[in-house]
Write a protein that holds these residues in place. Structure first.
Motif, PDB file in Angstrom:
ATOM      1  N   SER A   1       3.181   7.531   1.850  1.00 12.17           N
ATOM      2  CA  SER A   1       2.479   6.603   0.957  1.00 12.17           C
ATOM      3  C   SER A   1       3.422   6.069  -0.115  1.00 12.17           C
ATOM      4  O   SER A   1       3.305   4.914  -0.541  1.00 12.17           O
ATOM      5  N   GLY A   2       4.379   6.910  -0.560  1.00 10.64           N
ATOM      6  CA  GLY A   2       5.367   6.440  -1.524  1.00 10.64           C
ATOM      7  C   GLY A   2       6.262   5.386  -0.921  1.00 10.64           C
ATOM      8  O   GLY A   2       6.541   4.345  -1.542  1.00 10.64           O
ATOM      9  N   TRP A   3       6.745   5.626   0.300  1.00  9.65           N
ATOM     10  CA  TRP A   3       7.563   4.619   0.993  1.00  9.65           C
ATOM     11  C   TRP A   3       6.800   3.302   1.120  1.00  9.65           C
ATOM     12  O   TRP A   3       7.344   2.228   0.849  1.00  9.65           O
ATOM     13  N   ALA A   4       5.540   3.385   1.531  1.00 12.61           N
ATOM     14  CA  ALA A   4       4.737   2.177   1.709  1.00 12.61           C
ATOM     15  C   ALA A   4       4.468   1.478   0.369  1.00 12.61           C
ATOM     16  O   ALA A   4       4.442   0.250   0.297  1.00 12.61           O
ATOM     17  N   SER A   5       4.287   2.258  -0.697  1.00  8.81           N
ATOM     18  CA  SER A   5       4.034   1.665  -2.019  1.00  8.81           C
ATOM     19  C   SER A   5       5.224   0.864  -2.508  1.00  8.81           C
ATOM     20  O   SER A   5       5.065  -0.116  -3.240  1.00  8.81           O
ATOM     21  N   GLY A   6       6.427   1.278  -2.135  1.00 10.58           N
ATOM     22  CA  GLY A   6       7.611   0.527  -2.537  1.00 10.58           C
ATOM     23  C   GLY A   6       7.704  -0.830  -1.884  1.00 10.58           C
ATOM     24  O   GLY A   6       8.411  -1.721  -2.368  1.00 10.58           O
ATOM     25  N   ILE A   7       6.970  -1.016  -0.799  1.00  7.00           N
ATOM     26  CA  ILE A   7       6.955  -2.299  -0.099  1.00  7.00           C
ATOM     27  C   ILE A   7       5.758  -3.139  -0.532  1.00  7.00           C
ATOM     28  O   ILE A   7       5.879  -4.328  -0.820  1.00  7.00           O
TER      29      ILE A   7
ATOM     30  N   LEU B   1      -5.914  -0.090   1.247  1.00  8.15           N
ATOM     31  CA  LEU B   1      -6.141   0.501   2.562  1.00  8.15           C
ATOM     32  C   LEU B   1      -6.661   1.933   2.453  1.00  8.15           C
ATOM     33  O   LEU B   1      -7.635   2.314   3.128  1.00  8.15           O
ATOM     34  N   LEU B   2      -6.020   2.743   1.608  1.00  7.23           N
ATOM     35  CA  LEU B   2      -6.488   4.118   1.432  1.00  7.23           C
ATOM     36  C   LEU B   2      -7.910   4.154   0.874  1.00  7.23           C
ATOM     37  O   LEU B   2      -8.748   4.950   1.319  1.00  7.23           O
ATOM     38  N   GLY B   3      -8.176   3.285  -0.085  1.00  5.88           N
ATOM     39  CA  GLY B   3      -9.513   3.237  -0.673  1.00  5.88           C
ATOM     40  C   GLY B   3     -10.576   2.870   0.338  1.00  5.88           C
ATOM     41  O   GLY B   3     -11.658   3.472   0.373  1.00  5.88           O
ATOM     42  N   LEU B   4     -10.286   1.890   1.191  1.00  2.00           N
ATOM     43  CA  LEU B   4     -11.249   1.477   2.209  1.00  2.00           C
ATOM     44  C   LEU B   4     -11.456   2.569   3.252  1.00  2.00           C
ATOM     45  O   LEU B   4     -12.587   2.824   3.691  1.00  2.00           O
ATOM     46  N   LEU B   5     -10.379   3.219   3.661  1.00  2.00           N
ATOM     47  CA  LEU B   5     -10.491   4.296   4.652  1.00  2.00           C
ATOM     48  C   LEU B   5     -11.291   5.480   4.095  1.00  2.00           C
ATOM     49  O   LEU B   5     -12.034   6.136   4.826  1.00  2.00           O
ATOM     50  N   GLY B   6     -11.124   5.733   2.798  1.00  2.00           N
ATOM     51  CA  GLY B   6     -11.882   6.816   2.186  1.00  2.00           C
ATOM     52  C   GLY B   6     -13.341   6.465   1.980  1.00  2.00           C
ATOM     53  O   GLY B   6     -14.231   7.263   2.280  1.00  2.00           O
TER      54      GLY B   6
ATOM     55  N   ALA C   1       2.481  -1.977  -2.809  1.00  2.00           N
ATOM     56  CA  ALA C   1       1.653  -0.953  -3.449  1.00  2.00           C
ATOM     57  C   ALA C   1       0.167  -1.305  -3.386  1.00  2.00           C
ATOM     58  O   ALA C   1      -0.682  -0.423  -3.203  1.00  2.00           O
ATOM     59  N   TYR C   2      -0.149  -2.590  -3.536  1.00  2.00           N
ATOM     60  CA  TYR C   2      -1.555  -2.989  -3.538  1.00  2.00           C
ATOM     61  C   TYR C   2      -2.186  -2.779  -2.160  1.00  2.00           C
ATOM     62  O   TYR C   2      -3.361  -2.405  -2.060  1.00  2.00           O
ATOM     63  N   ALA C   3      -1.416  -3.005  -1.109  1.00  2.25           N
ATOM     64  CA  ALA C   3      -1.926  -2.774   0.240  1.00  2.25           C
ATOM     65  C   ALA C   3      -2.222  -1.296   0.460  1.00  2.25           C
ATOM     66  O   ALA C   3      -3.213  -0.939   1.099  1.00  2.25           O
ATOM     67  N   VAL C   4      -1.360  -0.428  -0.065  1.00  2.00           N
ATOM     68  CA  VAL C   4      -1.562   1.010   0.086  1.00  2.00           C
ATOM     69  C   VAL C   4      -2.844   1.460  -0.609  1.00  2.00           C
ATOM     70  O   VAL C   4      -3.673   2.170  -0.027  1.00  2.00           O
TER      71      VAL C   4
END
Length: 214
Positions: free
Chosen positions: A10-16, A24-29, A18-21
């Motif tokens: 998630s940290g790697w993805a946030s560096g690219i 996406l996590l919020g919707l999946l949860g 962050a808003y998508a991470v």
């Protein structure tokens, strides 16, 4: 199982992106797809804010030079987002301290952000805008795919993220050298054109800067 692989991914993805991470996590949860997502990321106000900012980034990230300015602004935002998401994931799981998770998530986000920003600077050296759009779409797909994959296969996803990060750092080093050579040649051509436009000057019995040719 430790939450560390998920934090790193998630940290790697946030560096690219962050808003998508966060989105996406919020919707999946919130939809019940995963129970590993902290409630703080599932709040409606967080999802709305992340969605609006994601749309802004989706546009800015595909426009040459605008993407570089956007990356510069997010040099602090993305690592902080990676650290916060990592700390929240650690709090949800309980197998890793908030401080350690924040450090891992923030560090991974910072490194991947530097890769993204450096790559975009190299891409902007090309005269056409299509490459920016293609690179941006590939980044978005990689973030979405790997974040979802990490929720179900965190160790494998972390290995993929680590490999992509290492390859990205190597590519940035190579591309940056090429960008420097490109910028140097452009400065030399600009200086040459400026000198050709100056009137000849008589120095020591010879004309300096005089045009030659038929």
């Amino acid at each position: 199982m430790s939450v560390l692989p998920l934090v790193f991914t998630s940290g790697w993805a946030s560096g690219i992106n962050a808003y998508a991470v966060v989105l996406l996590l919020g919707l999946l949860g919130s939809t019940g797809v995963s129970d590993q997502v902290p409630e703080a990321l599932q709040r409606p106000d967080v999802l709305i804010a992340a969605g609006v900012l994601f749309l802004c980034e989706a546009v800015a990230d595909k426009i040459p030079y605008v993407d570089t300015v956007w990356d510069a602004v997010h040099t602090v935002i993305r690592p902080v987002a990676g650290a916060v998401v990592g700390a929240l994931l650690a709090g949800q799981d309980g197998s890793l301290s908030h401080l350690a998770a924040g450090a891992v998530g923030g560090s991974a986000a910072l490194l991947s952000h530097l890769v993204k920003a450096g790559t975009r600077m190299a891409v902007n050296a090309s005269p056409e805008p299509a490459s920016n759009i293609v690179v941006s779409l590939l980044e978005d797909l990689a973030v979405a795919g790997l974040v979802v994959f990490a929720l179900f296969h965190p160790v494998v996803a972390a290995c993929i993220a680590g490999t992509l990060l290492a390859l990205g750092l190597a590519v940035v080093v190579v591309l940056w050298k090429r960008v420097r050579r490109f910028l140097q040649r452009r400065r030399e051509r600009r200086d040459e054109k400026r000198l050709r436009g100056l009137p000849p000057v008589h120095v020591g019995g010879a004309w300096q800067g005089e045009r030659t040719g038929s």
